[in-house]
Each structure stands twice: as structure tokens, then as C-alpha cells.
Motif scaffolding. Sequence first.
Motif, PDB file in Angstrom:
ATOM      1  N   ALA A 135       0.857  -1.176   0.000  1.00  0.00           N
ATOM      2  CA  ALA A 135       0.000   0.000   0.000  1.00  0.00           C
ATOM      3  C   ALA A 135       0.892   1.225   0.000  1.00  0.00           C
ATOM      4  O   ALA A 135       2.084   1.146   0.248  1.00  0.00           O
ATOM      5  N   PRO A 136       0.333   2.398  -0.302  1.00  0.00           N
ATOM      6  CA  PRO A 136       1.134   3.620  -0.187  1.00  0.00           C
ATOM      7  C   PRO A 136       1.763   3.727   1.190  1.00  0.00           C
ATOM      8  O   PRO A 136       1.135   3.420   2.201  1.00  0.00           O
ATOM      9  N   ALA A 137       3.022   4.141   1.235  1.00  0.00           N
ATOM     10  CA  ALA A 137       3.763   4.175   2.492  1.00  0.00           C
ATOM     11  C   ALA A 137       3.091   5.109   3.494  1.00  0.00           C
ATOM     12  O   ALA A 137       2.653   6.202   3.162  1.00  0.00           O
ATOM     13  N   THR A 138       3.001   4.645   4.711  1.00  0.00           N
ATOM     14  CA  THR A 138       2.458   5.453   5.793  1.00  0.00           C
ATOM     15  C   THR A 138       3.618   5.955   6.631  1.00  0.00           C
ATOM     16  O   THR A 138       4.414   5.157   7.125  1.00  0.00           O
ATOM     17  N   PRO A 139       3.787   7.261   6.803  1.00  0.00           N
ATOM     18  CA  PRO A 139       4.899   7.752   7.606  1.00  0.00           C
ATOM     19  C   PRO A 139       4.769   7.289   9.052  1.00  0.00           C
ATOM     20  O   PRO A 139       3.672   7.076   9.557  1.00  0.00           O
ATOM     21  N   LEU A 140       5.928   7.101   9.695  1.00  0.00           N
ATOM     22  CA  LEU A 140       5.893   6.704  11.090  1.00  0.00           C
ATOM     23  C   LEU A 140       5.229   7.795  11.919  1.00  0.00           C
ATOM     24  O   LEU A 140       5.635   8.951  11.863  1.00  0.00           O
ATOM     25  N   PRO A 141       4.187   7.461  12.675  1.00  0.00           N
ATOM     26  CA  PRO A 141       3.543   8.481  13.497  1.00  0.00           C
ATOM     27  C   PRO A 141       4.507   9.021  14.543  1.00  0.00           C
ATOM     28  O   PRO A 141       5.330   8.290  15.081  1.00  0.00           O
ATOM     29  N   GLN A 142       4.427  10.287  14.809  1.00  0.00           N
ATOM     30  CA  GLN A 142       5.332  10.910  15.763  1.00  0.00           C
ATOM     31  C   GLN A 142       4.858  10.765  17.205  1.00  0.00           C
ATOM     32  O   GLN A 142       5.565  11.147  18.130  1.00  0.00           O
ATOM     33  N   ASP A 143       3.675  10.223  17.398  1.00  0.00           N
ATOM     34  CA  ASP A 143       3.152  10.101  18.751  1.00  0.00           C
ATOM     35  C   ASP A 143       2.937   8.638  19.125  1.00  0.00           C
ATOM     36  O   ASP A 143       2.003   8.298  19.829  1.00  0.00           O
ATOM     37  N   ARG A 144       3.818   7.759  18.626  1.00  0.00           N
ATOM     38  CA  ARG A 144       3.718   6.354  19.031  1.00  0.00           C
ATOM     39  C   ARG A 144       3.924   6.261  20.544  1.00  0.00           C
ATOM     40  O   ARG A 144       4.711   7.008  21.123  1.00  0.00           O
ATOM     41  N   PRO A 145       3.235   5.341  21.206  1.00  0.00           N
ATOM     42  CA  PRO A 145       3.202   5.333  22.676  1.00  0.00           C
ATOM     43  C   PRO A 145       4.569   5.259  23.337  1.00  0.00           C
ATOM     44  O   PRO A 145       4.755   5.812  24.426  1.00  0.00           O
ATOM     45  N   LEU A 146       5.535   4.585  22.717  1.00  0.00           N
ATOM     46  CA  LEU A 146       6.831   4.390  23.370  1.00  0.00           C
ATOM     47  C   LEU A 146       7.941   5.231  22.752  1.00  0.00           C
ATOM     48  O   LEU A 146       9.127   4.965  22.978  1.00  0.00           O
ATOM     49  N   ASP A 147       7.582   6.259  21.980  1.00  0.00           N
ATOM     50  CA  ASP A 147       8.608   7.135  21.408  1.00  0.00           C
ATOM     51  C   ASP A 147       9.505   7.696  22.508  1.00  0.00           C
ATOM     52  O   ASP A 147       9.016   8.168  23.545  1.00  0.00           O
ATOM     53  N   GLY A 148      10.819   7.655  22.273  1.00  0.00           N
ATOM     54  CA  GLY A 148      11.783   8.175  23.226  1.00  0.00           C
ATOM     55  C   GLY A 148      12.342   7.132  24.166  1.00  0.00           C
ATOM     56  O   GLY A 148      13.413   7.327  24.759  1.00  0.00           O
ATOM     57  N   LEU A 149      11.634   6.007  24.342  1.00  0.00           N
ATOM     58  CA  LEU A 149      12.091   4.949  25.229  1.00  0.00           C
ATOM     59  C   LEU A 149      13.254   4.205  24.571  1.00  0.00           C
ATOM     60  O   LEU A 149      13.219   3.933  23.371  1.00  0.00           O
ATOM     61  N   ARG A 150      14.282   3.862  25.344  1.00  0.00           N
ATOM     62  CA  ARG A 150      15.416   3.109  24.806  1.00  0.00           C
ATOM     63  C   ARG A 150      15.543   1.774  25.532  1.00  0.00           C
ATOM     64  O   ARG A 150      15.625   1.738  26.765  1.00  0.00           O
ATOM     65  N   VAL A 151      15.549   0.695  24.762  1.00  0.00           N
ATOM     66  CA  VAL A 151      15.637  -0.659  25.307  1.00  0.00           C
ATOM     67  C   VAL A 151      16.907  -1.305  24.784  1.00  0.00           C
ATOM     68  O   VAL A 151      17.154  -1.312  23.571  1.00  0.00           O
TER      69      VAL A 151
END
Length: 412
Positions: A3-19
Motif C-alpha cells: 500500500a502507499p507508504a504510511t509515515p511513522l507516526p510521531q506520537d507512538r506510545p513508546l517514542d523516546g524509550l530506549r531498550v
Amino acid sequence: MSAPATPLPQDRPLDGLRVLECSSFVAGPSGCLTLGLLGADVVKVDPIDGPADINRWPVSGRTGRSLFWSSLNRGKRSVAVDLRSPEGRELVVALATHPGPDGGLVVDNNVGRPWLTYEALAARRPDLIQVHIQGYNDGRPAVDYTVNAEIGVPGMTGPVGSAEPVNHVVPAWDLLTGMTAVTGLLAALRRRDRSGEGSYLALALADVALAGVASMGWLAEAIEQGDRPRHGNHLYGSFGVDFATSDQHRVMVVALTVRQWRNLVQVTGTDRVFKALEEAAEVDLSLETDRFRMRETIAAVMRPWFAARTVDEVTHELDDAHVLWSRYRTMSESVRELAKDPVTSVVTEIDQPGIGTITSARSPIRLGGNWTDPRPAPRFGQDTDQVLADVLGLADHEIAGLHDRGVVAGAA
């Protein structure tokens, strides 16, 4: 099929978390893949000469590279370190314990690395959260196939009357262990956010499997009634079985609820037969238990209806009647079918460096009702320099020195 590419949402729940992930094969990597799809920055640390699963089948017929490794490590950052050297170990510990509210999260399945234990890491960062995945809870190794054999599932699977165990192909307990690890990590993170306390969570594949079958009542059933015999393709405890069509296709039909049963009876025109059967056998086929007891008779009555129709005819009539059913397909047939409607399918394609275009999948969790497209897996070690600079703040000359001394590998 994309399908047409969907940009990565900037408000994903774990954005900023580092594992920090130090694991291989299925359970740990699949859990960390889920964290990454939800926005976490997953830094995968592997031995400098490559992880044990980097060449695991299936592999690409074009390049020989592992489709297994590439698929389970989508969107992660890859760091290659000499884990035998004190300097390399110190780098990993520094990455694991680096300060900040979004760090101090470790998922591992390592054995025999005392420098990577919770005690060692928590001494450097008391609020550290570590999820340690094991085979058995006493530290012995195990994989899905050995655990599944041990808890008795292969003895319940396969044709009626067969004496041989039948393994399943999907590593279900591995995948469930990965999801349980995610649940544990996020619960511990919630606790840390509220109290400031760290956590050590140990999770054994064998325990996940036993807890899984216990939760469905299977262990209690075995104690009360003995081992469940094989029932072939019949659904246990209700009515469901496969039928052959006139053009040699097969379909799986299930009637769990009263409505599903009535819809199936109506479309197959067998209402009068089953009313007579209920009276003669003194059963009530609106009950799941009675449908299961009479499963062979029900299947025999319905079989001619399917045998007289092509799979296309069966598809049309069962869909119109709102019957719960599906057609048996090979995996390649399934992919081709999904390609007909790429916008609504979780399956998509990505350009995987070192391989080319491969079939992949979006996150099954739709954020705000929208898909999140996957990112490709890294080349092994490709992010070593960037992670050391971004997380630990090492200068270029310091990173170059680590390469010169053979402590790290990757893009020099």
C-alpha cells in the motif's frame, strides 16, 4: 502488493524509550520487535563475530541472507561488541545503565555472563529494569519444540488413532513468551514511573507454556479425566471440522454459537435431518457439548453438501449465510490473496538492505485506526558508531580507537 507508504507516526506510545536487547532466536527478539513497532529505540547488542541466529533459516534464495533474522529485527539498531573483552563489556554495561528517564531497560536471554546480571547492573543504576528470559526457571536451556513436547501437546495433535507425536510448526510458546516479556517490562516501567524503583523480572519459556495450557483448563482436565485423545481436525468441545469440495479444495467450518450452528444448518438444508437426530439420539444440538459428541454424524450428514459444490460456490453460499468458515490455503496462496487488498492488510513489503524487496508485516496494533509501516532490519553492526556517539557521547577519535583495538565492529 504494498500500500502507499504510511509515515511513522510521531506520537507512538513508546517514542523516546530506549531498550537494550541482548538476545537471540525468537522470544526476546519478537518481544523487542513489538516494543520497537510501538516507538521504542531498540538497541540490539550482539557479539562481534555475529549472533547465533544471524544465518538461521529461512534464508533468501537471492542472497543467502537470513529472512528469519531480518524479519525479527526490523527497525532496531545493531551494535557489534567484543563481549569477551573487559572494554567491550564495559561499553554494554554503560549502554544498559546510562542515566535518563527513558533508559535503563534491558531484555536478555544470556547465560553465564555475571557482568550482565541484575545485581551487577543495578549496582550502577538502582532503578534499572531487566527482563531475563530463560528456558527453564532453574537456568537449564529449552526451546519451543522441547517444551511443547514435554507438556504433552504433540500427543493431542494429529490424526485419530495415531500413536506418533505430531509437532506444531509455529513456535507458539516462544512468541507468547516474547509478548509476556513486553507486558512485564511495561508493567515494571509503570511501577518505576510511580515509585522510582527498579525491577528484575525472570521469565521461563517452559513456565509460559505450562501457564498457557493451565489457563485453558487443560491441566485440570488431564488430572480429572486423563489424557485427551486425538480428534484429528475436529474442534474440541464444539463442532468444527474440514470438508472437501467438488474441485478438491478443503474448507474449515466452525459452529461455536447457537446462531452459527443454525446458520450452518440452514444453508446446508439439513434442518429436518438434525431435528430427527435430536429426537432419536435424545440430544440437543443447540448445545456445544452435544454437537461435539455427535460430531462424526454431523460431519457425515453435511459432507455431501460440500462435495456437490465448488469452492467458489461454497464461498458464496457460506458468506451469504454468515457461517464461520475459512478456506485452506498454502502460505504462498495466502500472500497472493492478501495482495489483492494491500490497503487493509497487515502484510506489506519493505526494501531490506542486503536482500532487496521482501514480504513483511506492519504492526498489528493500529494506532488511531492506522497502520504503522515497518522499517527494515539493520545490517549487522551498522549502528555501532552512532549509538556510541548518541547514547554514550563518545567522540569520533574514541570510537575509532575502539575499532582499532577490535572492541567494536561495524561502520568505521
